[in-house]
Design a protein around this motif. Structure first.
Motif, PDB file in Angstrom:
ATOM      1  N   LYS A 131      34.880  15.507   3.182  1.00 34.54           N
ATOM      2  CA  LYS A 131      33.761  16.244   3.762  1.00 34.54           C
ATOM      3  C   LYS A 131      33.285  15.586   5.050  1.00 34.54           C
ATOM      4  O   LYS A 131      32.961  16.265   6.031  1.00 34.54           O
ATOM      5  CB  LYS A 131      32.611  16.339   2.748  1.00 34.54           C
ATOM      6  CG  LYS A 131      31.462  17.182   3.239  1.00 34.54           C
ATOM      7  CD  LYS A 131      31.882  18.640   3.439  1.00 34.54           C
ATOM      8  CE  LYS A 131      30.708  19.504   3.835  1.00 34.54           C
ATOM      9  NZ  LYS A 131      31.089  20.910   3.980  1.00 34.54           N
ATOM     10  N   TYR A 170      23.910  13.843   8.117  1.00 33.62           N
ATOM     11  CA  TYR A 170      23.992  14.954   7.170  1.00 33.62           C
ATOM     12  C   TYR A 170      23.636  14.424   5.783  1.00 33.62           C
ATOM     13  O   TYR A 170      24.031  13.315   5.425  1.00 33.62           O
ATOM     14  CB  TYR A 170      25.413  15.527   7.117  1.00 33.62           C
ATOM     15  CG  TYR A 170      25.882  16.084   8.428  1.00 33.62           C
ATOM     16  CD1 TYR A 170      25.776  17.448   8.705  1.00 33.62           C
ATOM     17  CD2 TYR A 170      26.439  15.250   9.401  1.00 33.62           C
ATOM     18  CE1 TYR A 170      26.204  17.963   9.916  1.00 33.62           C
ATOM     19  CE2 TYR A 170      26.868  15.764  10.613  1.00 33.62           C
ATOM     20  CZ  TYR A 170      26.757  17.112  10.870  1.00 33.62           C
ATOM     21  OH  TYR A 170      27.177  17.618  12.062  1.00 33.62           O
ATOM     22  N   GLU A 211      23.379  15.472   1.523  1.00 30.57           N
ATOM     23  CA  GLU A 211      23.663  16.366   0.396  1.00 30.57           C
ATOM     24  C   GLU A 211      22.813  15.894  -0.778  1.00 30.57           C
ATOM     25  O   GLU A 211      23.014  14.799  -1.292  1.00 30.57           O
ATOM     26  CB  GLU A 211      25.147  16.300   0.014  1.00 30.57           C
ATOM     27  CG  GLU A 211      25.478  17.064  -1.253  1.00 30.57           C
ATOM     28  CD  GLU A 211      26.833  16.677  -1.831  1.00 30.57           C
ATOM     29  OE1 GLU A 211      27.563  17.584  -2.234  1.00 30.57           O
ATOM     30  OE2 GLU A 211      27.148  15.466  -1.889  1.00 30.57           O
ATOM     31  N   MET A 238      26.341  21.174  -0.466  1.00 27.18           N
ATOM     32  CA  MET A 238      25.535  21.691   0.632  1.00 27.18           C
ATOM     33  C   MET A 238      24.985  20.533   1.478  1.00 27.18           C
ATOM     34  O   MET A 238      23.941  19.976   1.168  1.00 27.18           O
ATOM     35  CB  MET A 238      24.377  22.541   0.096  1.00 27.18           C
ATOM     36  CG  MET A 238      24.827  23.780  -0.662  1.00 27.18           C
ATOM     37  SD  MET A 238      25.830  24.910   0.320  1.00 27.18           S
ATOM     38  CE  MET A 238      24.680  25.379   1.571  1.00 27.18           C
ATOM     39  N   PHE A 239      25.711  20.180   2.501  1.00 27.71           N
ATOM     40  CA  PHE A 239      25.253  19.136   3.410  1.00 27.71           C
ATOM     41  C   PHE A 239      24.373  19.754   4.475  1.00 27.71           C
ATOM     42  O   PHE A 239      24.756  20.727   5.117  1.00 27.71           O
ATOM     43  CB  PHE A 239      26.441  18.420   4.053  1.00 27.71           C
ATOM     44  CG  PHE A 239      27.016  17.351   3.188  1.00 27.71           C
ATOM     45  CD1 PHE A 239      26.596  16.032   3.329  1.00 27.71           C
ATOM     46  CD2 PHE A 239      27.954  17.645   2.224  1.00 27.71           C
ATOM     47  CE1 PHE A 239      27.106  15.044   2.528  1.00 27.71           C
ATOM     48  CE2 PHE A 239      28.473  16.655   1.411  1.00 27.71           C
ATOM     49  CZ  PHE A 239      28.055  15.352   1.565  1.00 27.71           C
ATOM     50  N   LYS A 240      23.183  19.195   4.654  1.00 28.34           N
ATOM     51  CA  LYS A 240      22.242  19.688   5.657  1.00 28.34           C
ATOM     52  C   LYS A 240      22.233  18.740   6.840  1.00 28.34           C
ATOM     53  O   LYS A 240      22.197  17.521   6.675  1.00 28.34           O
ATOM     54  CB  LYS A 240      20.850  19.813   5.060  1.00 28.34           C
ATOM     55  CG  LYS A 240      20.794  20.852   3.976  1.00 28.34           C
ATOM     56  CD  LYS A 240      19.412  20.982   3.395  1.00 28.34           C
ATOM     57  CE  LYS A 240      19.476  22.073   2.336  1.00 28.34           C
ATOM     58  NZ  LYS A 240      18.515  21.913   1.308  1.00 28.34           N
TER      59      LYS A 240
END
Length: 157
Positions: free
Chosen positions: A45, A96, A98, A105-107
């Motif tokens: 990721k 990022y 999660e 769902m990495f923000k």
């Protein structure tokens, strides 16, 4: 008075690989609260996010195609930070997160001001020192990119 929820525990910070992609050479570090290395899924990721955020071309008049990635498997969330050097002495930093409650769902949290946790800061500080020693203040009088890429942090912090 500040209430601390848990005692500080050292975590392993390990150099994992030199990742080369599209003209970029990035040192990849792993940090984990529960094991020696973060999961391969998290590593994959991080590389996916790096491909999305890294500017191309990698090397320009003011960018060198050099930097590092931190992959931190934390106790409450997972963190990925992607950094590269530009304009001689400036570090570009992107974060990022999660949440364990929202897996996959990495923000992108950089605009919110989050820089790093206390373990991630060790990587940032180490890489700053490597850049100064090998590029900005190299004893030979000229930048030594190979020296920079071969300087690795491996420590329990």
């Amino acid at each position: 008075m500040i209430k601390i929820q848990s005692d500080y525990q050292k975590r392993p910070i390990r150099f994992l690989q030199l990742w080369e992609n599209g003209g970029w050479s990035l040192k990849v570090y792993g940090i984990s609260y529960s094991s020696e290395y973060p999961s391969n899924k998290l590593m994959d990721k991080a590389k996916e996010l790096a491909r999305d955020i890294l500017p191309f071309p990698a090397v320009t008049k003011n960018r060198y195609g050099l930097g590092f990635i931190g992959v931190h498997e934390g106790s409450g969330a997972n963190f990925i930070f992607i950094d590269w050097w530009s304009n001689e002495n400036e570090l570009n930093h992107h974060v990022y997160v999660e949440s364990h409650g929202d897996p996959g769902m990495f923000k992108y949290v950089t605009p919110k001001g989050l820089i790093a946790c206390c373990w991630d800061l060790k990587v940032l500080s180490y890489e700053r020192d490597c850049w100064v020693e090998s590029v900005l203040n190299n004893s030979t009088g000229s930048p030594d990119i190979d020296l920079y890429l071969n300087m690795h942090l491996n420590e329990d912090v």
